[in-house]
Design a protein around this motif. Structure first.
Motif, PDB file in Angstrom:
ATOM      1  N   GLN A   1      45.791  35.766  29.897  1.00 29.73           N
ATOM      2  CA  GLN A   1      45.498  34.329  29.903  1.00 29.73           C
ATOM      3  C   GLN A   1      46.161  33.628  31.087  1.00 29.73           C
ATOM      4  N   MET A   2      47.405  33.969  31.346  1.00 21.42           N
ATOM      5  CA  MET A   2      48.112  33.355  32.476  1.00 21.42           C
ATOM      6  C   MET A   2      47.520  33.822  33.805  1.00 21.42           C
ATOM      7  N   ALA A   3      47.099  35.068  33.876  1.00 20.70           N
ATOM      8  CA  ALA A   3      46.473  35.572  35.100  1.00 20.70           C
ATOM      9  C   ALA A   3      45.178  34.805  35.373  1.00 20.70           C
ATOM     10  N   LYS A   4      44.368  34.571  34.318  1.00 22.47           N
ATOM     11  CA  LYS A   4      43.138  33.801  34.488  1.00 22.47           C
ATOM     12  C   LYS A   4      43.455  32.394  34.985  1.00 22.47           C
ATOM     13  N   GLN A   5      44.458  31.766  34.408  1.00 12.93           N
ATOM     14  CA  GLN A   5      44.847  30.414  34.831  1.00 12.93           C
ATOM     15  C   GLN A   5      45.341  30.407  36.276  1.00 12.93           C
ATOM     16  N   THR A   6      46.044  31.457  36.650  1.00 10.42           N
ATOM     17  CA  THR A   6      46.561  31.541  38.016  1.00 10.42           C
ATOM     18  C   THR A   6      45.430  31.702  39.019  1.00 10.42           C
ATOM     19  N   PHE A   7      44.452  32.537  38.696  1.00 12.13           N
ATOM     20  CA  PHE A   7      43.301  32.662  39.595  1.00 12.13           C
ATOM     21  C   PHE A   7      42.536  31.340  39.680  1.00 12.13           C
ATOM     22  N   ALA A   8      42.423  30.621  38.579  1.00 15.48           N
ATOM     23  CA  ALA A   8      41.769  29.311  38.594  1.00 15.48           C
ATOM     24  C   ALA A   8      42.544  28.346  39.507  1.00 15.48           C
ATOM     25  N   PHE A   9      43.860  28.379  39.418  1.00 16.24           N
ATOM     26  CA  PHE A   9      44.708  27.556  40.282  1.00 16.24           C
ATOM     27  C   PHE A   9      44.477  27.922  41.752  1.00 16.24           C
TER      28      PHE A   9
ATOM     29  N   TYR B   1      38.791  38.739  45.441  1.00 18.56           N
ATOM     30  CA  TYR B   1      37.767  39.094  44.458  1.00 18.56           C
ATOM     31  C   TYR B   1      38.057  40.442  43.812  1.00 18.56           C
ATOM     32  N   LEU B   2      38.552  41.384  44.588  1.00 22.32           N
ATOM     33  CA  LEU B   2      38.904  42.679  44.016  1.00 22.32           C
ATOM     34  C   LEU B   2      40.020  42.543  42.988  1.00 22.32           C
ATOM     35  N   ALA B   3      41.035  41.757  43.316  1.00 25.24           N
ATOM     36  CA  ALA B   3      42.163  41.569  42.391  1.00 25.24           C
ATOM     37  C   ALA B   3      41.724  40.840  41.131  1.00 25.24           C
ATOM     38  N   GLU B   4      40.914  39.806  41.292  1.00 24.94           N
ATOM     39  CA  GLU B   4      40.476  39.046  40.127  1.00 24.94           C
ATOM     40  C   GLU B   4      39.575  39.890  39.220  1.00 24.94           C
ATOM     41  N   THR B   5      38.654  40.639  39.817  1.00 28.83           N
ATOM     42  CA  THR B   5      37.775  41.472  38.993  1.00 28.83           C
ATOM     43  C   THR B   5      38.566  42.540  38.255  1.00 28.83           C
ATOM     44  N   LEU B   6      39.587  43.063  38.877  1.00 27.88           N
ATOM     45  CA  LEU B   6      40.407  44.078  38.220  1.00 27.88           C
ATOM     46  C   LEU B   6      41.080  43.521  36.971  1.00 27.88           C
ATOM     47  N   VAL B   7      41.578  42.305  37.055  1.00 26.84           N
ATOM     48  CA  VAL B   7      42.213  41.669  35.893  1.00 26.84           C
ATOM     49  C   VAL B   7      41.215  41.546  34.745  1.00 26.84           C
ATOM     50  N   TYR B   8      40.027  41.081  35.042  1.00 28.90           N
ATOM     51  CA  TYR B   8      39.011  40.922  33.996  1.00 28.90           C
ATOM     52  C   TYR B   8      38.558  42.283  33.450  1.00 28.90           C
ATOM     53  N   GLU B   9      38.360  43.231  34.347  1.00 30.66           N
ATOM     54  CA  GLU B   9      37.904  44.558  33.920  1.00 30.66           C
ATOM     55  C   GLU B   9      38.931  45.236  33.015  1.00 30.66           C
ATOM     56  N   GLN B  10      40.196  45.140  33.360  1.00 32.91           N
ATOM     57  CA  GLN B  10      41.256  45.749  32.555  1.00 32.91           C
ATOM     58  C   GLN B  10      41.354  45.125  31.171  1.00 32.91           C
TER      59      GLN B  10
ATOM     60  N   GLY C   1      31.732  38.196  45.044  1.00 34.74           N
ATOM     61  CA  GLY C   1      32.414  38.819  46.177  1.00 34.74           C
ATOM     62  C   GLY C   1      31.456  39.531  47.110  1.00 34.74           C
ATOM     63  N   ILE C   2      30.496  40.232  46.550  1.00 34.95           N
ATOM     64  CA  ILE C   2      29.510  40.936  47.379  1.00 34.95           C
ATOM     65  C   ILE C   2      28.682  39.932  48.171  1.00 34.95           C
ATOM     66  N   THR C   3      28.293  38.846  47.546  1.00 34.90           N
ATOM     67  CA  THR C   3      27.517  37.818  48.241  1.00 34.90           C
ATOM     68  C   THR C   3      28.304  37.255  49.417  1.00 34.90           C
ATOM     69  N   LEU C   4      29.576  36.984  49.187  1.00 35.39           N
ATOM     70  CA  LEU C   4      30.401  36.410  50.251  1.00 35.39           C
ATOM     71  C   LEU C   4      30.782  37.429  51.323  1.00 35.39           C
ATOM     72  N   PHE C   5      30.846  38.679  50.934  1.00 37.39           N
ATOM     73  CA  PHE C   5      31.310  39.720  51.859  1.00 37.39           C
ATOM     74  C   PHE C   5      30.284  40.819  52.015  1.00 37.39           C
ATOM     75  N   CYS C   6      28.994  40.442  52.046  1.00 36.40           N
ATOM     76  CA  CYS C   6      27.930  41.433  52.106  1.00 36.40           C
ATOM     77  C   CYS C   6      28.037  42.305  53.350  1.00 36.40           C
TER      78      CYS C   6
ATOM     79  N   GLY D   1      43.087  32.218  49.228  1.00 30.92           N
ATOM     80  CA  GLY D   1      42.533  33.561  49.256  1.00 30.92           C
ATOM     81  C   GLY D   1      41.034  33.670  49.090  1.00 30.92           C
ATOM     82  N   GLY D   2      40.338  32.572  48.933  1.00 33.26           N
ATOM     83  CA  GLY D   2      38.911  32.607  48.635  1.00 33.26           C
ATOM     84  C   GLY D   2      38.025  33.193  49.710  1.00 33.26           C
ATOM     85  N   THR D   3      38.533  33.297  50.926  1.00 35.16           N
ATOM     86  CA  THR D   3      37.740  33.899  52.004  1.00 35.16           C
ATOM     87  C   THR D   3      38.083  35.372  52.211  1.00 35.16           C
ATOM     88  N   LEU D   4      38.933  35.899  51.349  1.00 40.21           N
ATOM     89  CA  LEU D   4      39.381  37.279  51.502  1.00 40.21           C
ATOM     90  C   LEU D   4      38.813  38.162  50.393  1.00 40.21           C
TER      91      LEU D   4
END
Length: 124
Positions: A67-75, A89-98, A112-117, A82-85
């Motif tokens: 829950q705190m990780a989700k809030q931190t990514f929202a912040f 997206y890899l770090a955020e997806t890993l949190v959700y996937e785990q 992430g794929i759309t932004l970094f195609c 980091g939104g252009t890196l």
């Protein structure tokens, strides 16, 4: 003035590494150093898209519950950190996937794929 207040960004990174290496069992001290560094540089647009700063954020996120990780990514998103890196997206997806949040994981992968195609095309 605390020790972080006397250091520039590069010194802050070295201090985090030193604390991790020399106080490996003192999680509280380690997180305290990370938090102070994040507080010091979060408002600086100079570091918002710096991969080194994002890595410090990820160290912090890795210490949090889901829950705190989700809030931190929202912040981070709200403050354009980091939104252009791709690593963001890899770090955020890993949190959700785990945590079994596969629909959100897929949505973030697609974002992430759309932004970094170009990365996918070059490496795919």
């Amino acid at each position: 003035m605390d020790i972080v207040g006397r250091f520039n960004f590069e010194s802050c990174g070295r201090y985090i590494k030193w604390t991790q290496e020399n106080c490996p069992t003192d999680t509280r001290a380690y997180l305290s150093v990370i938090e102070r560094c994040l507080q010091k540089f979060t408002e600086s647009p100079l570091y918002a898209q710096d991969i080194r700063f994002l890595r410090i954020w990820i160290l912090y996120v890795n210490s949090l519950d889901f829950q705190m990780a989700k809030q931190t990514f929202a912040f981070m998103r709200a403050h354009n950190i980091g939104g252009t890196l791709a690593l963001f997206y890899l770090a955020e997806t890993l949190v959700y996937e785990q945590n079994g949040e596969y629909e959100q994981t897929e949505r973030l992968y697609q974002e992430g794929i759309t932004l970094f195609c170009f990365v996918v095309l070059l490496n795919g």
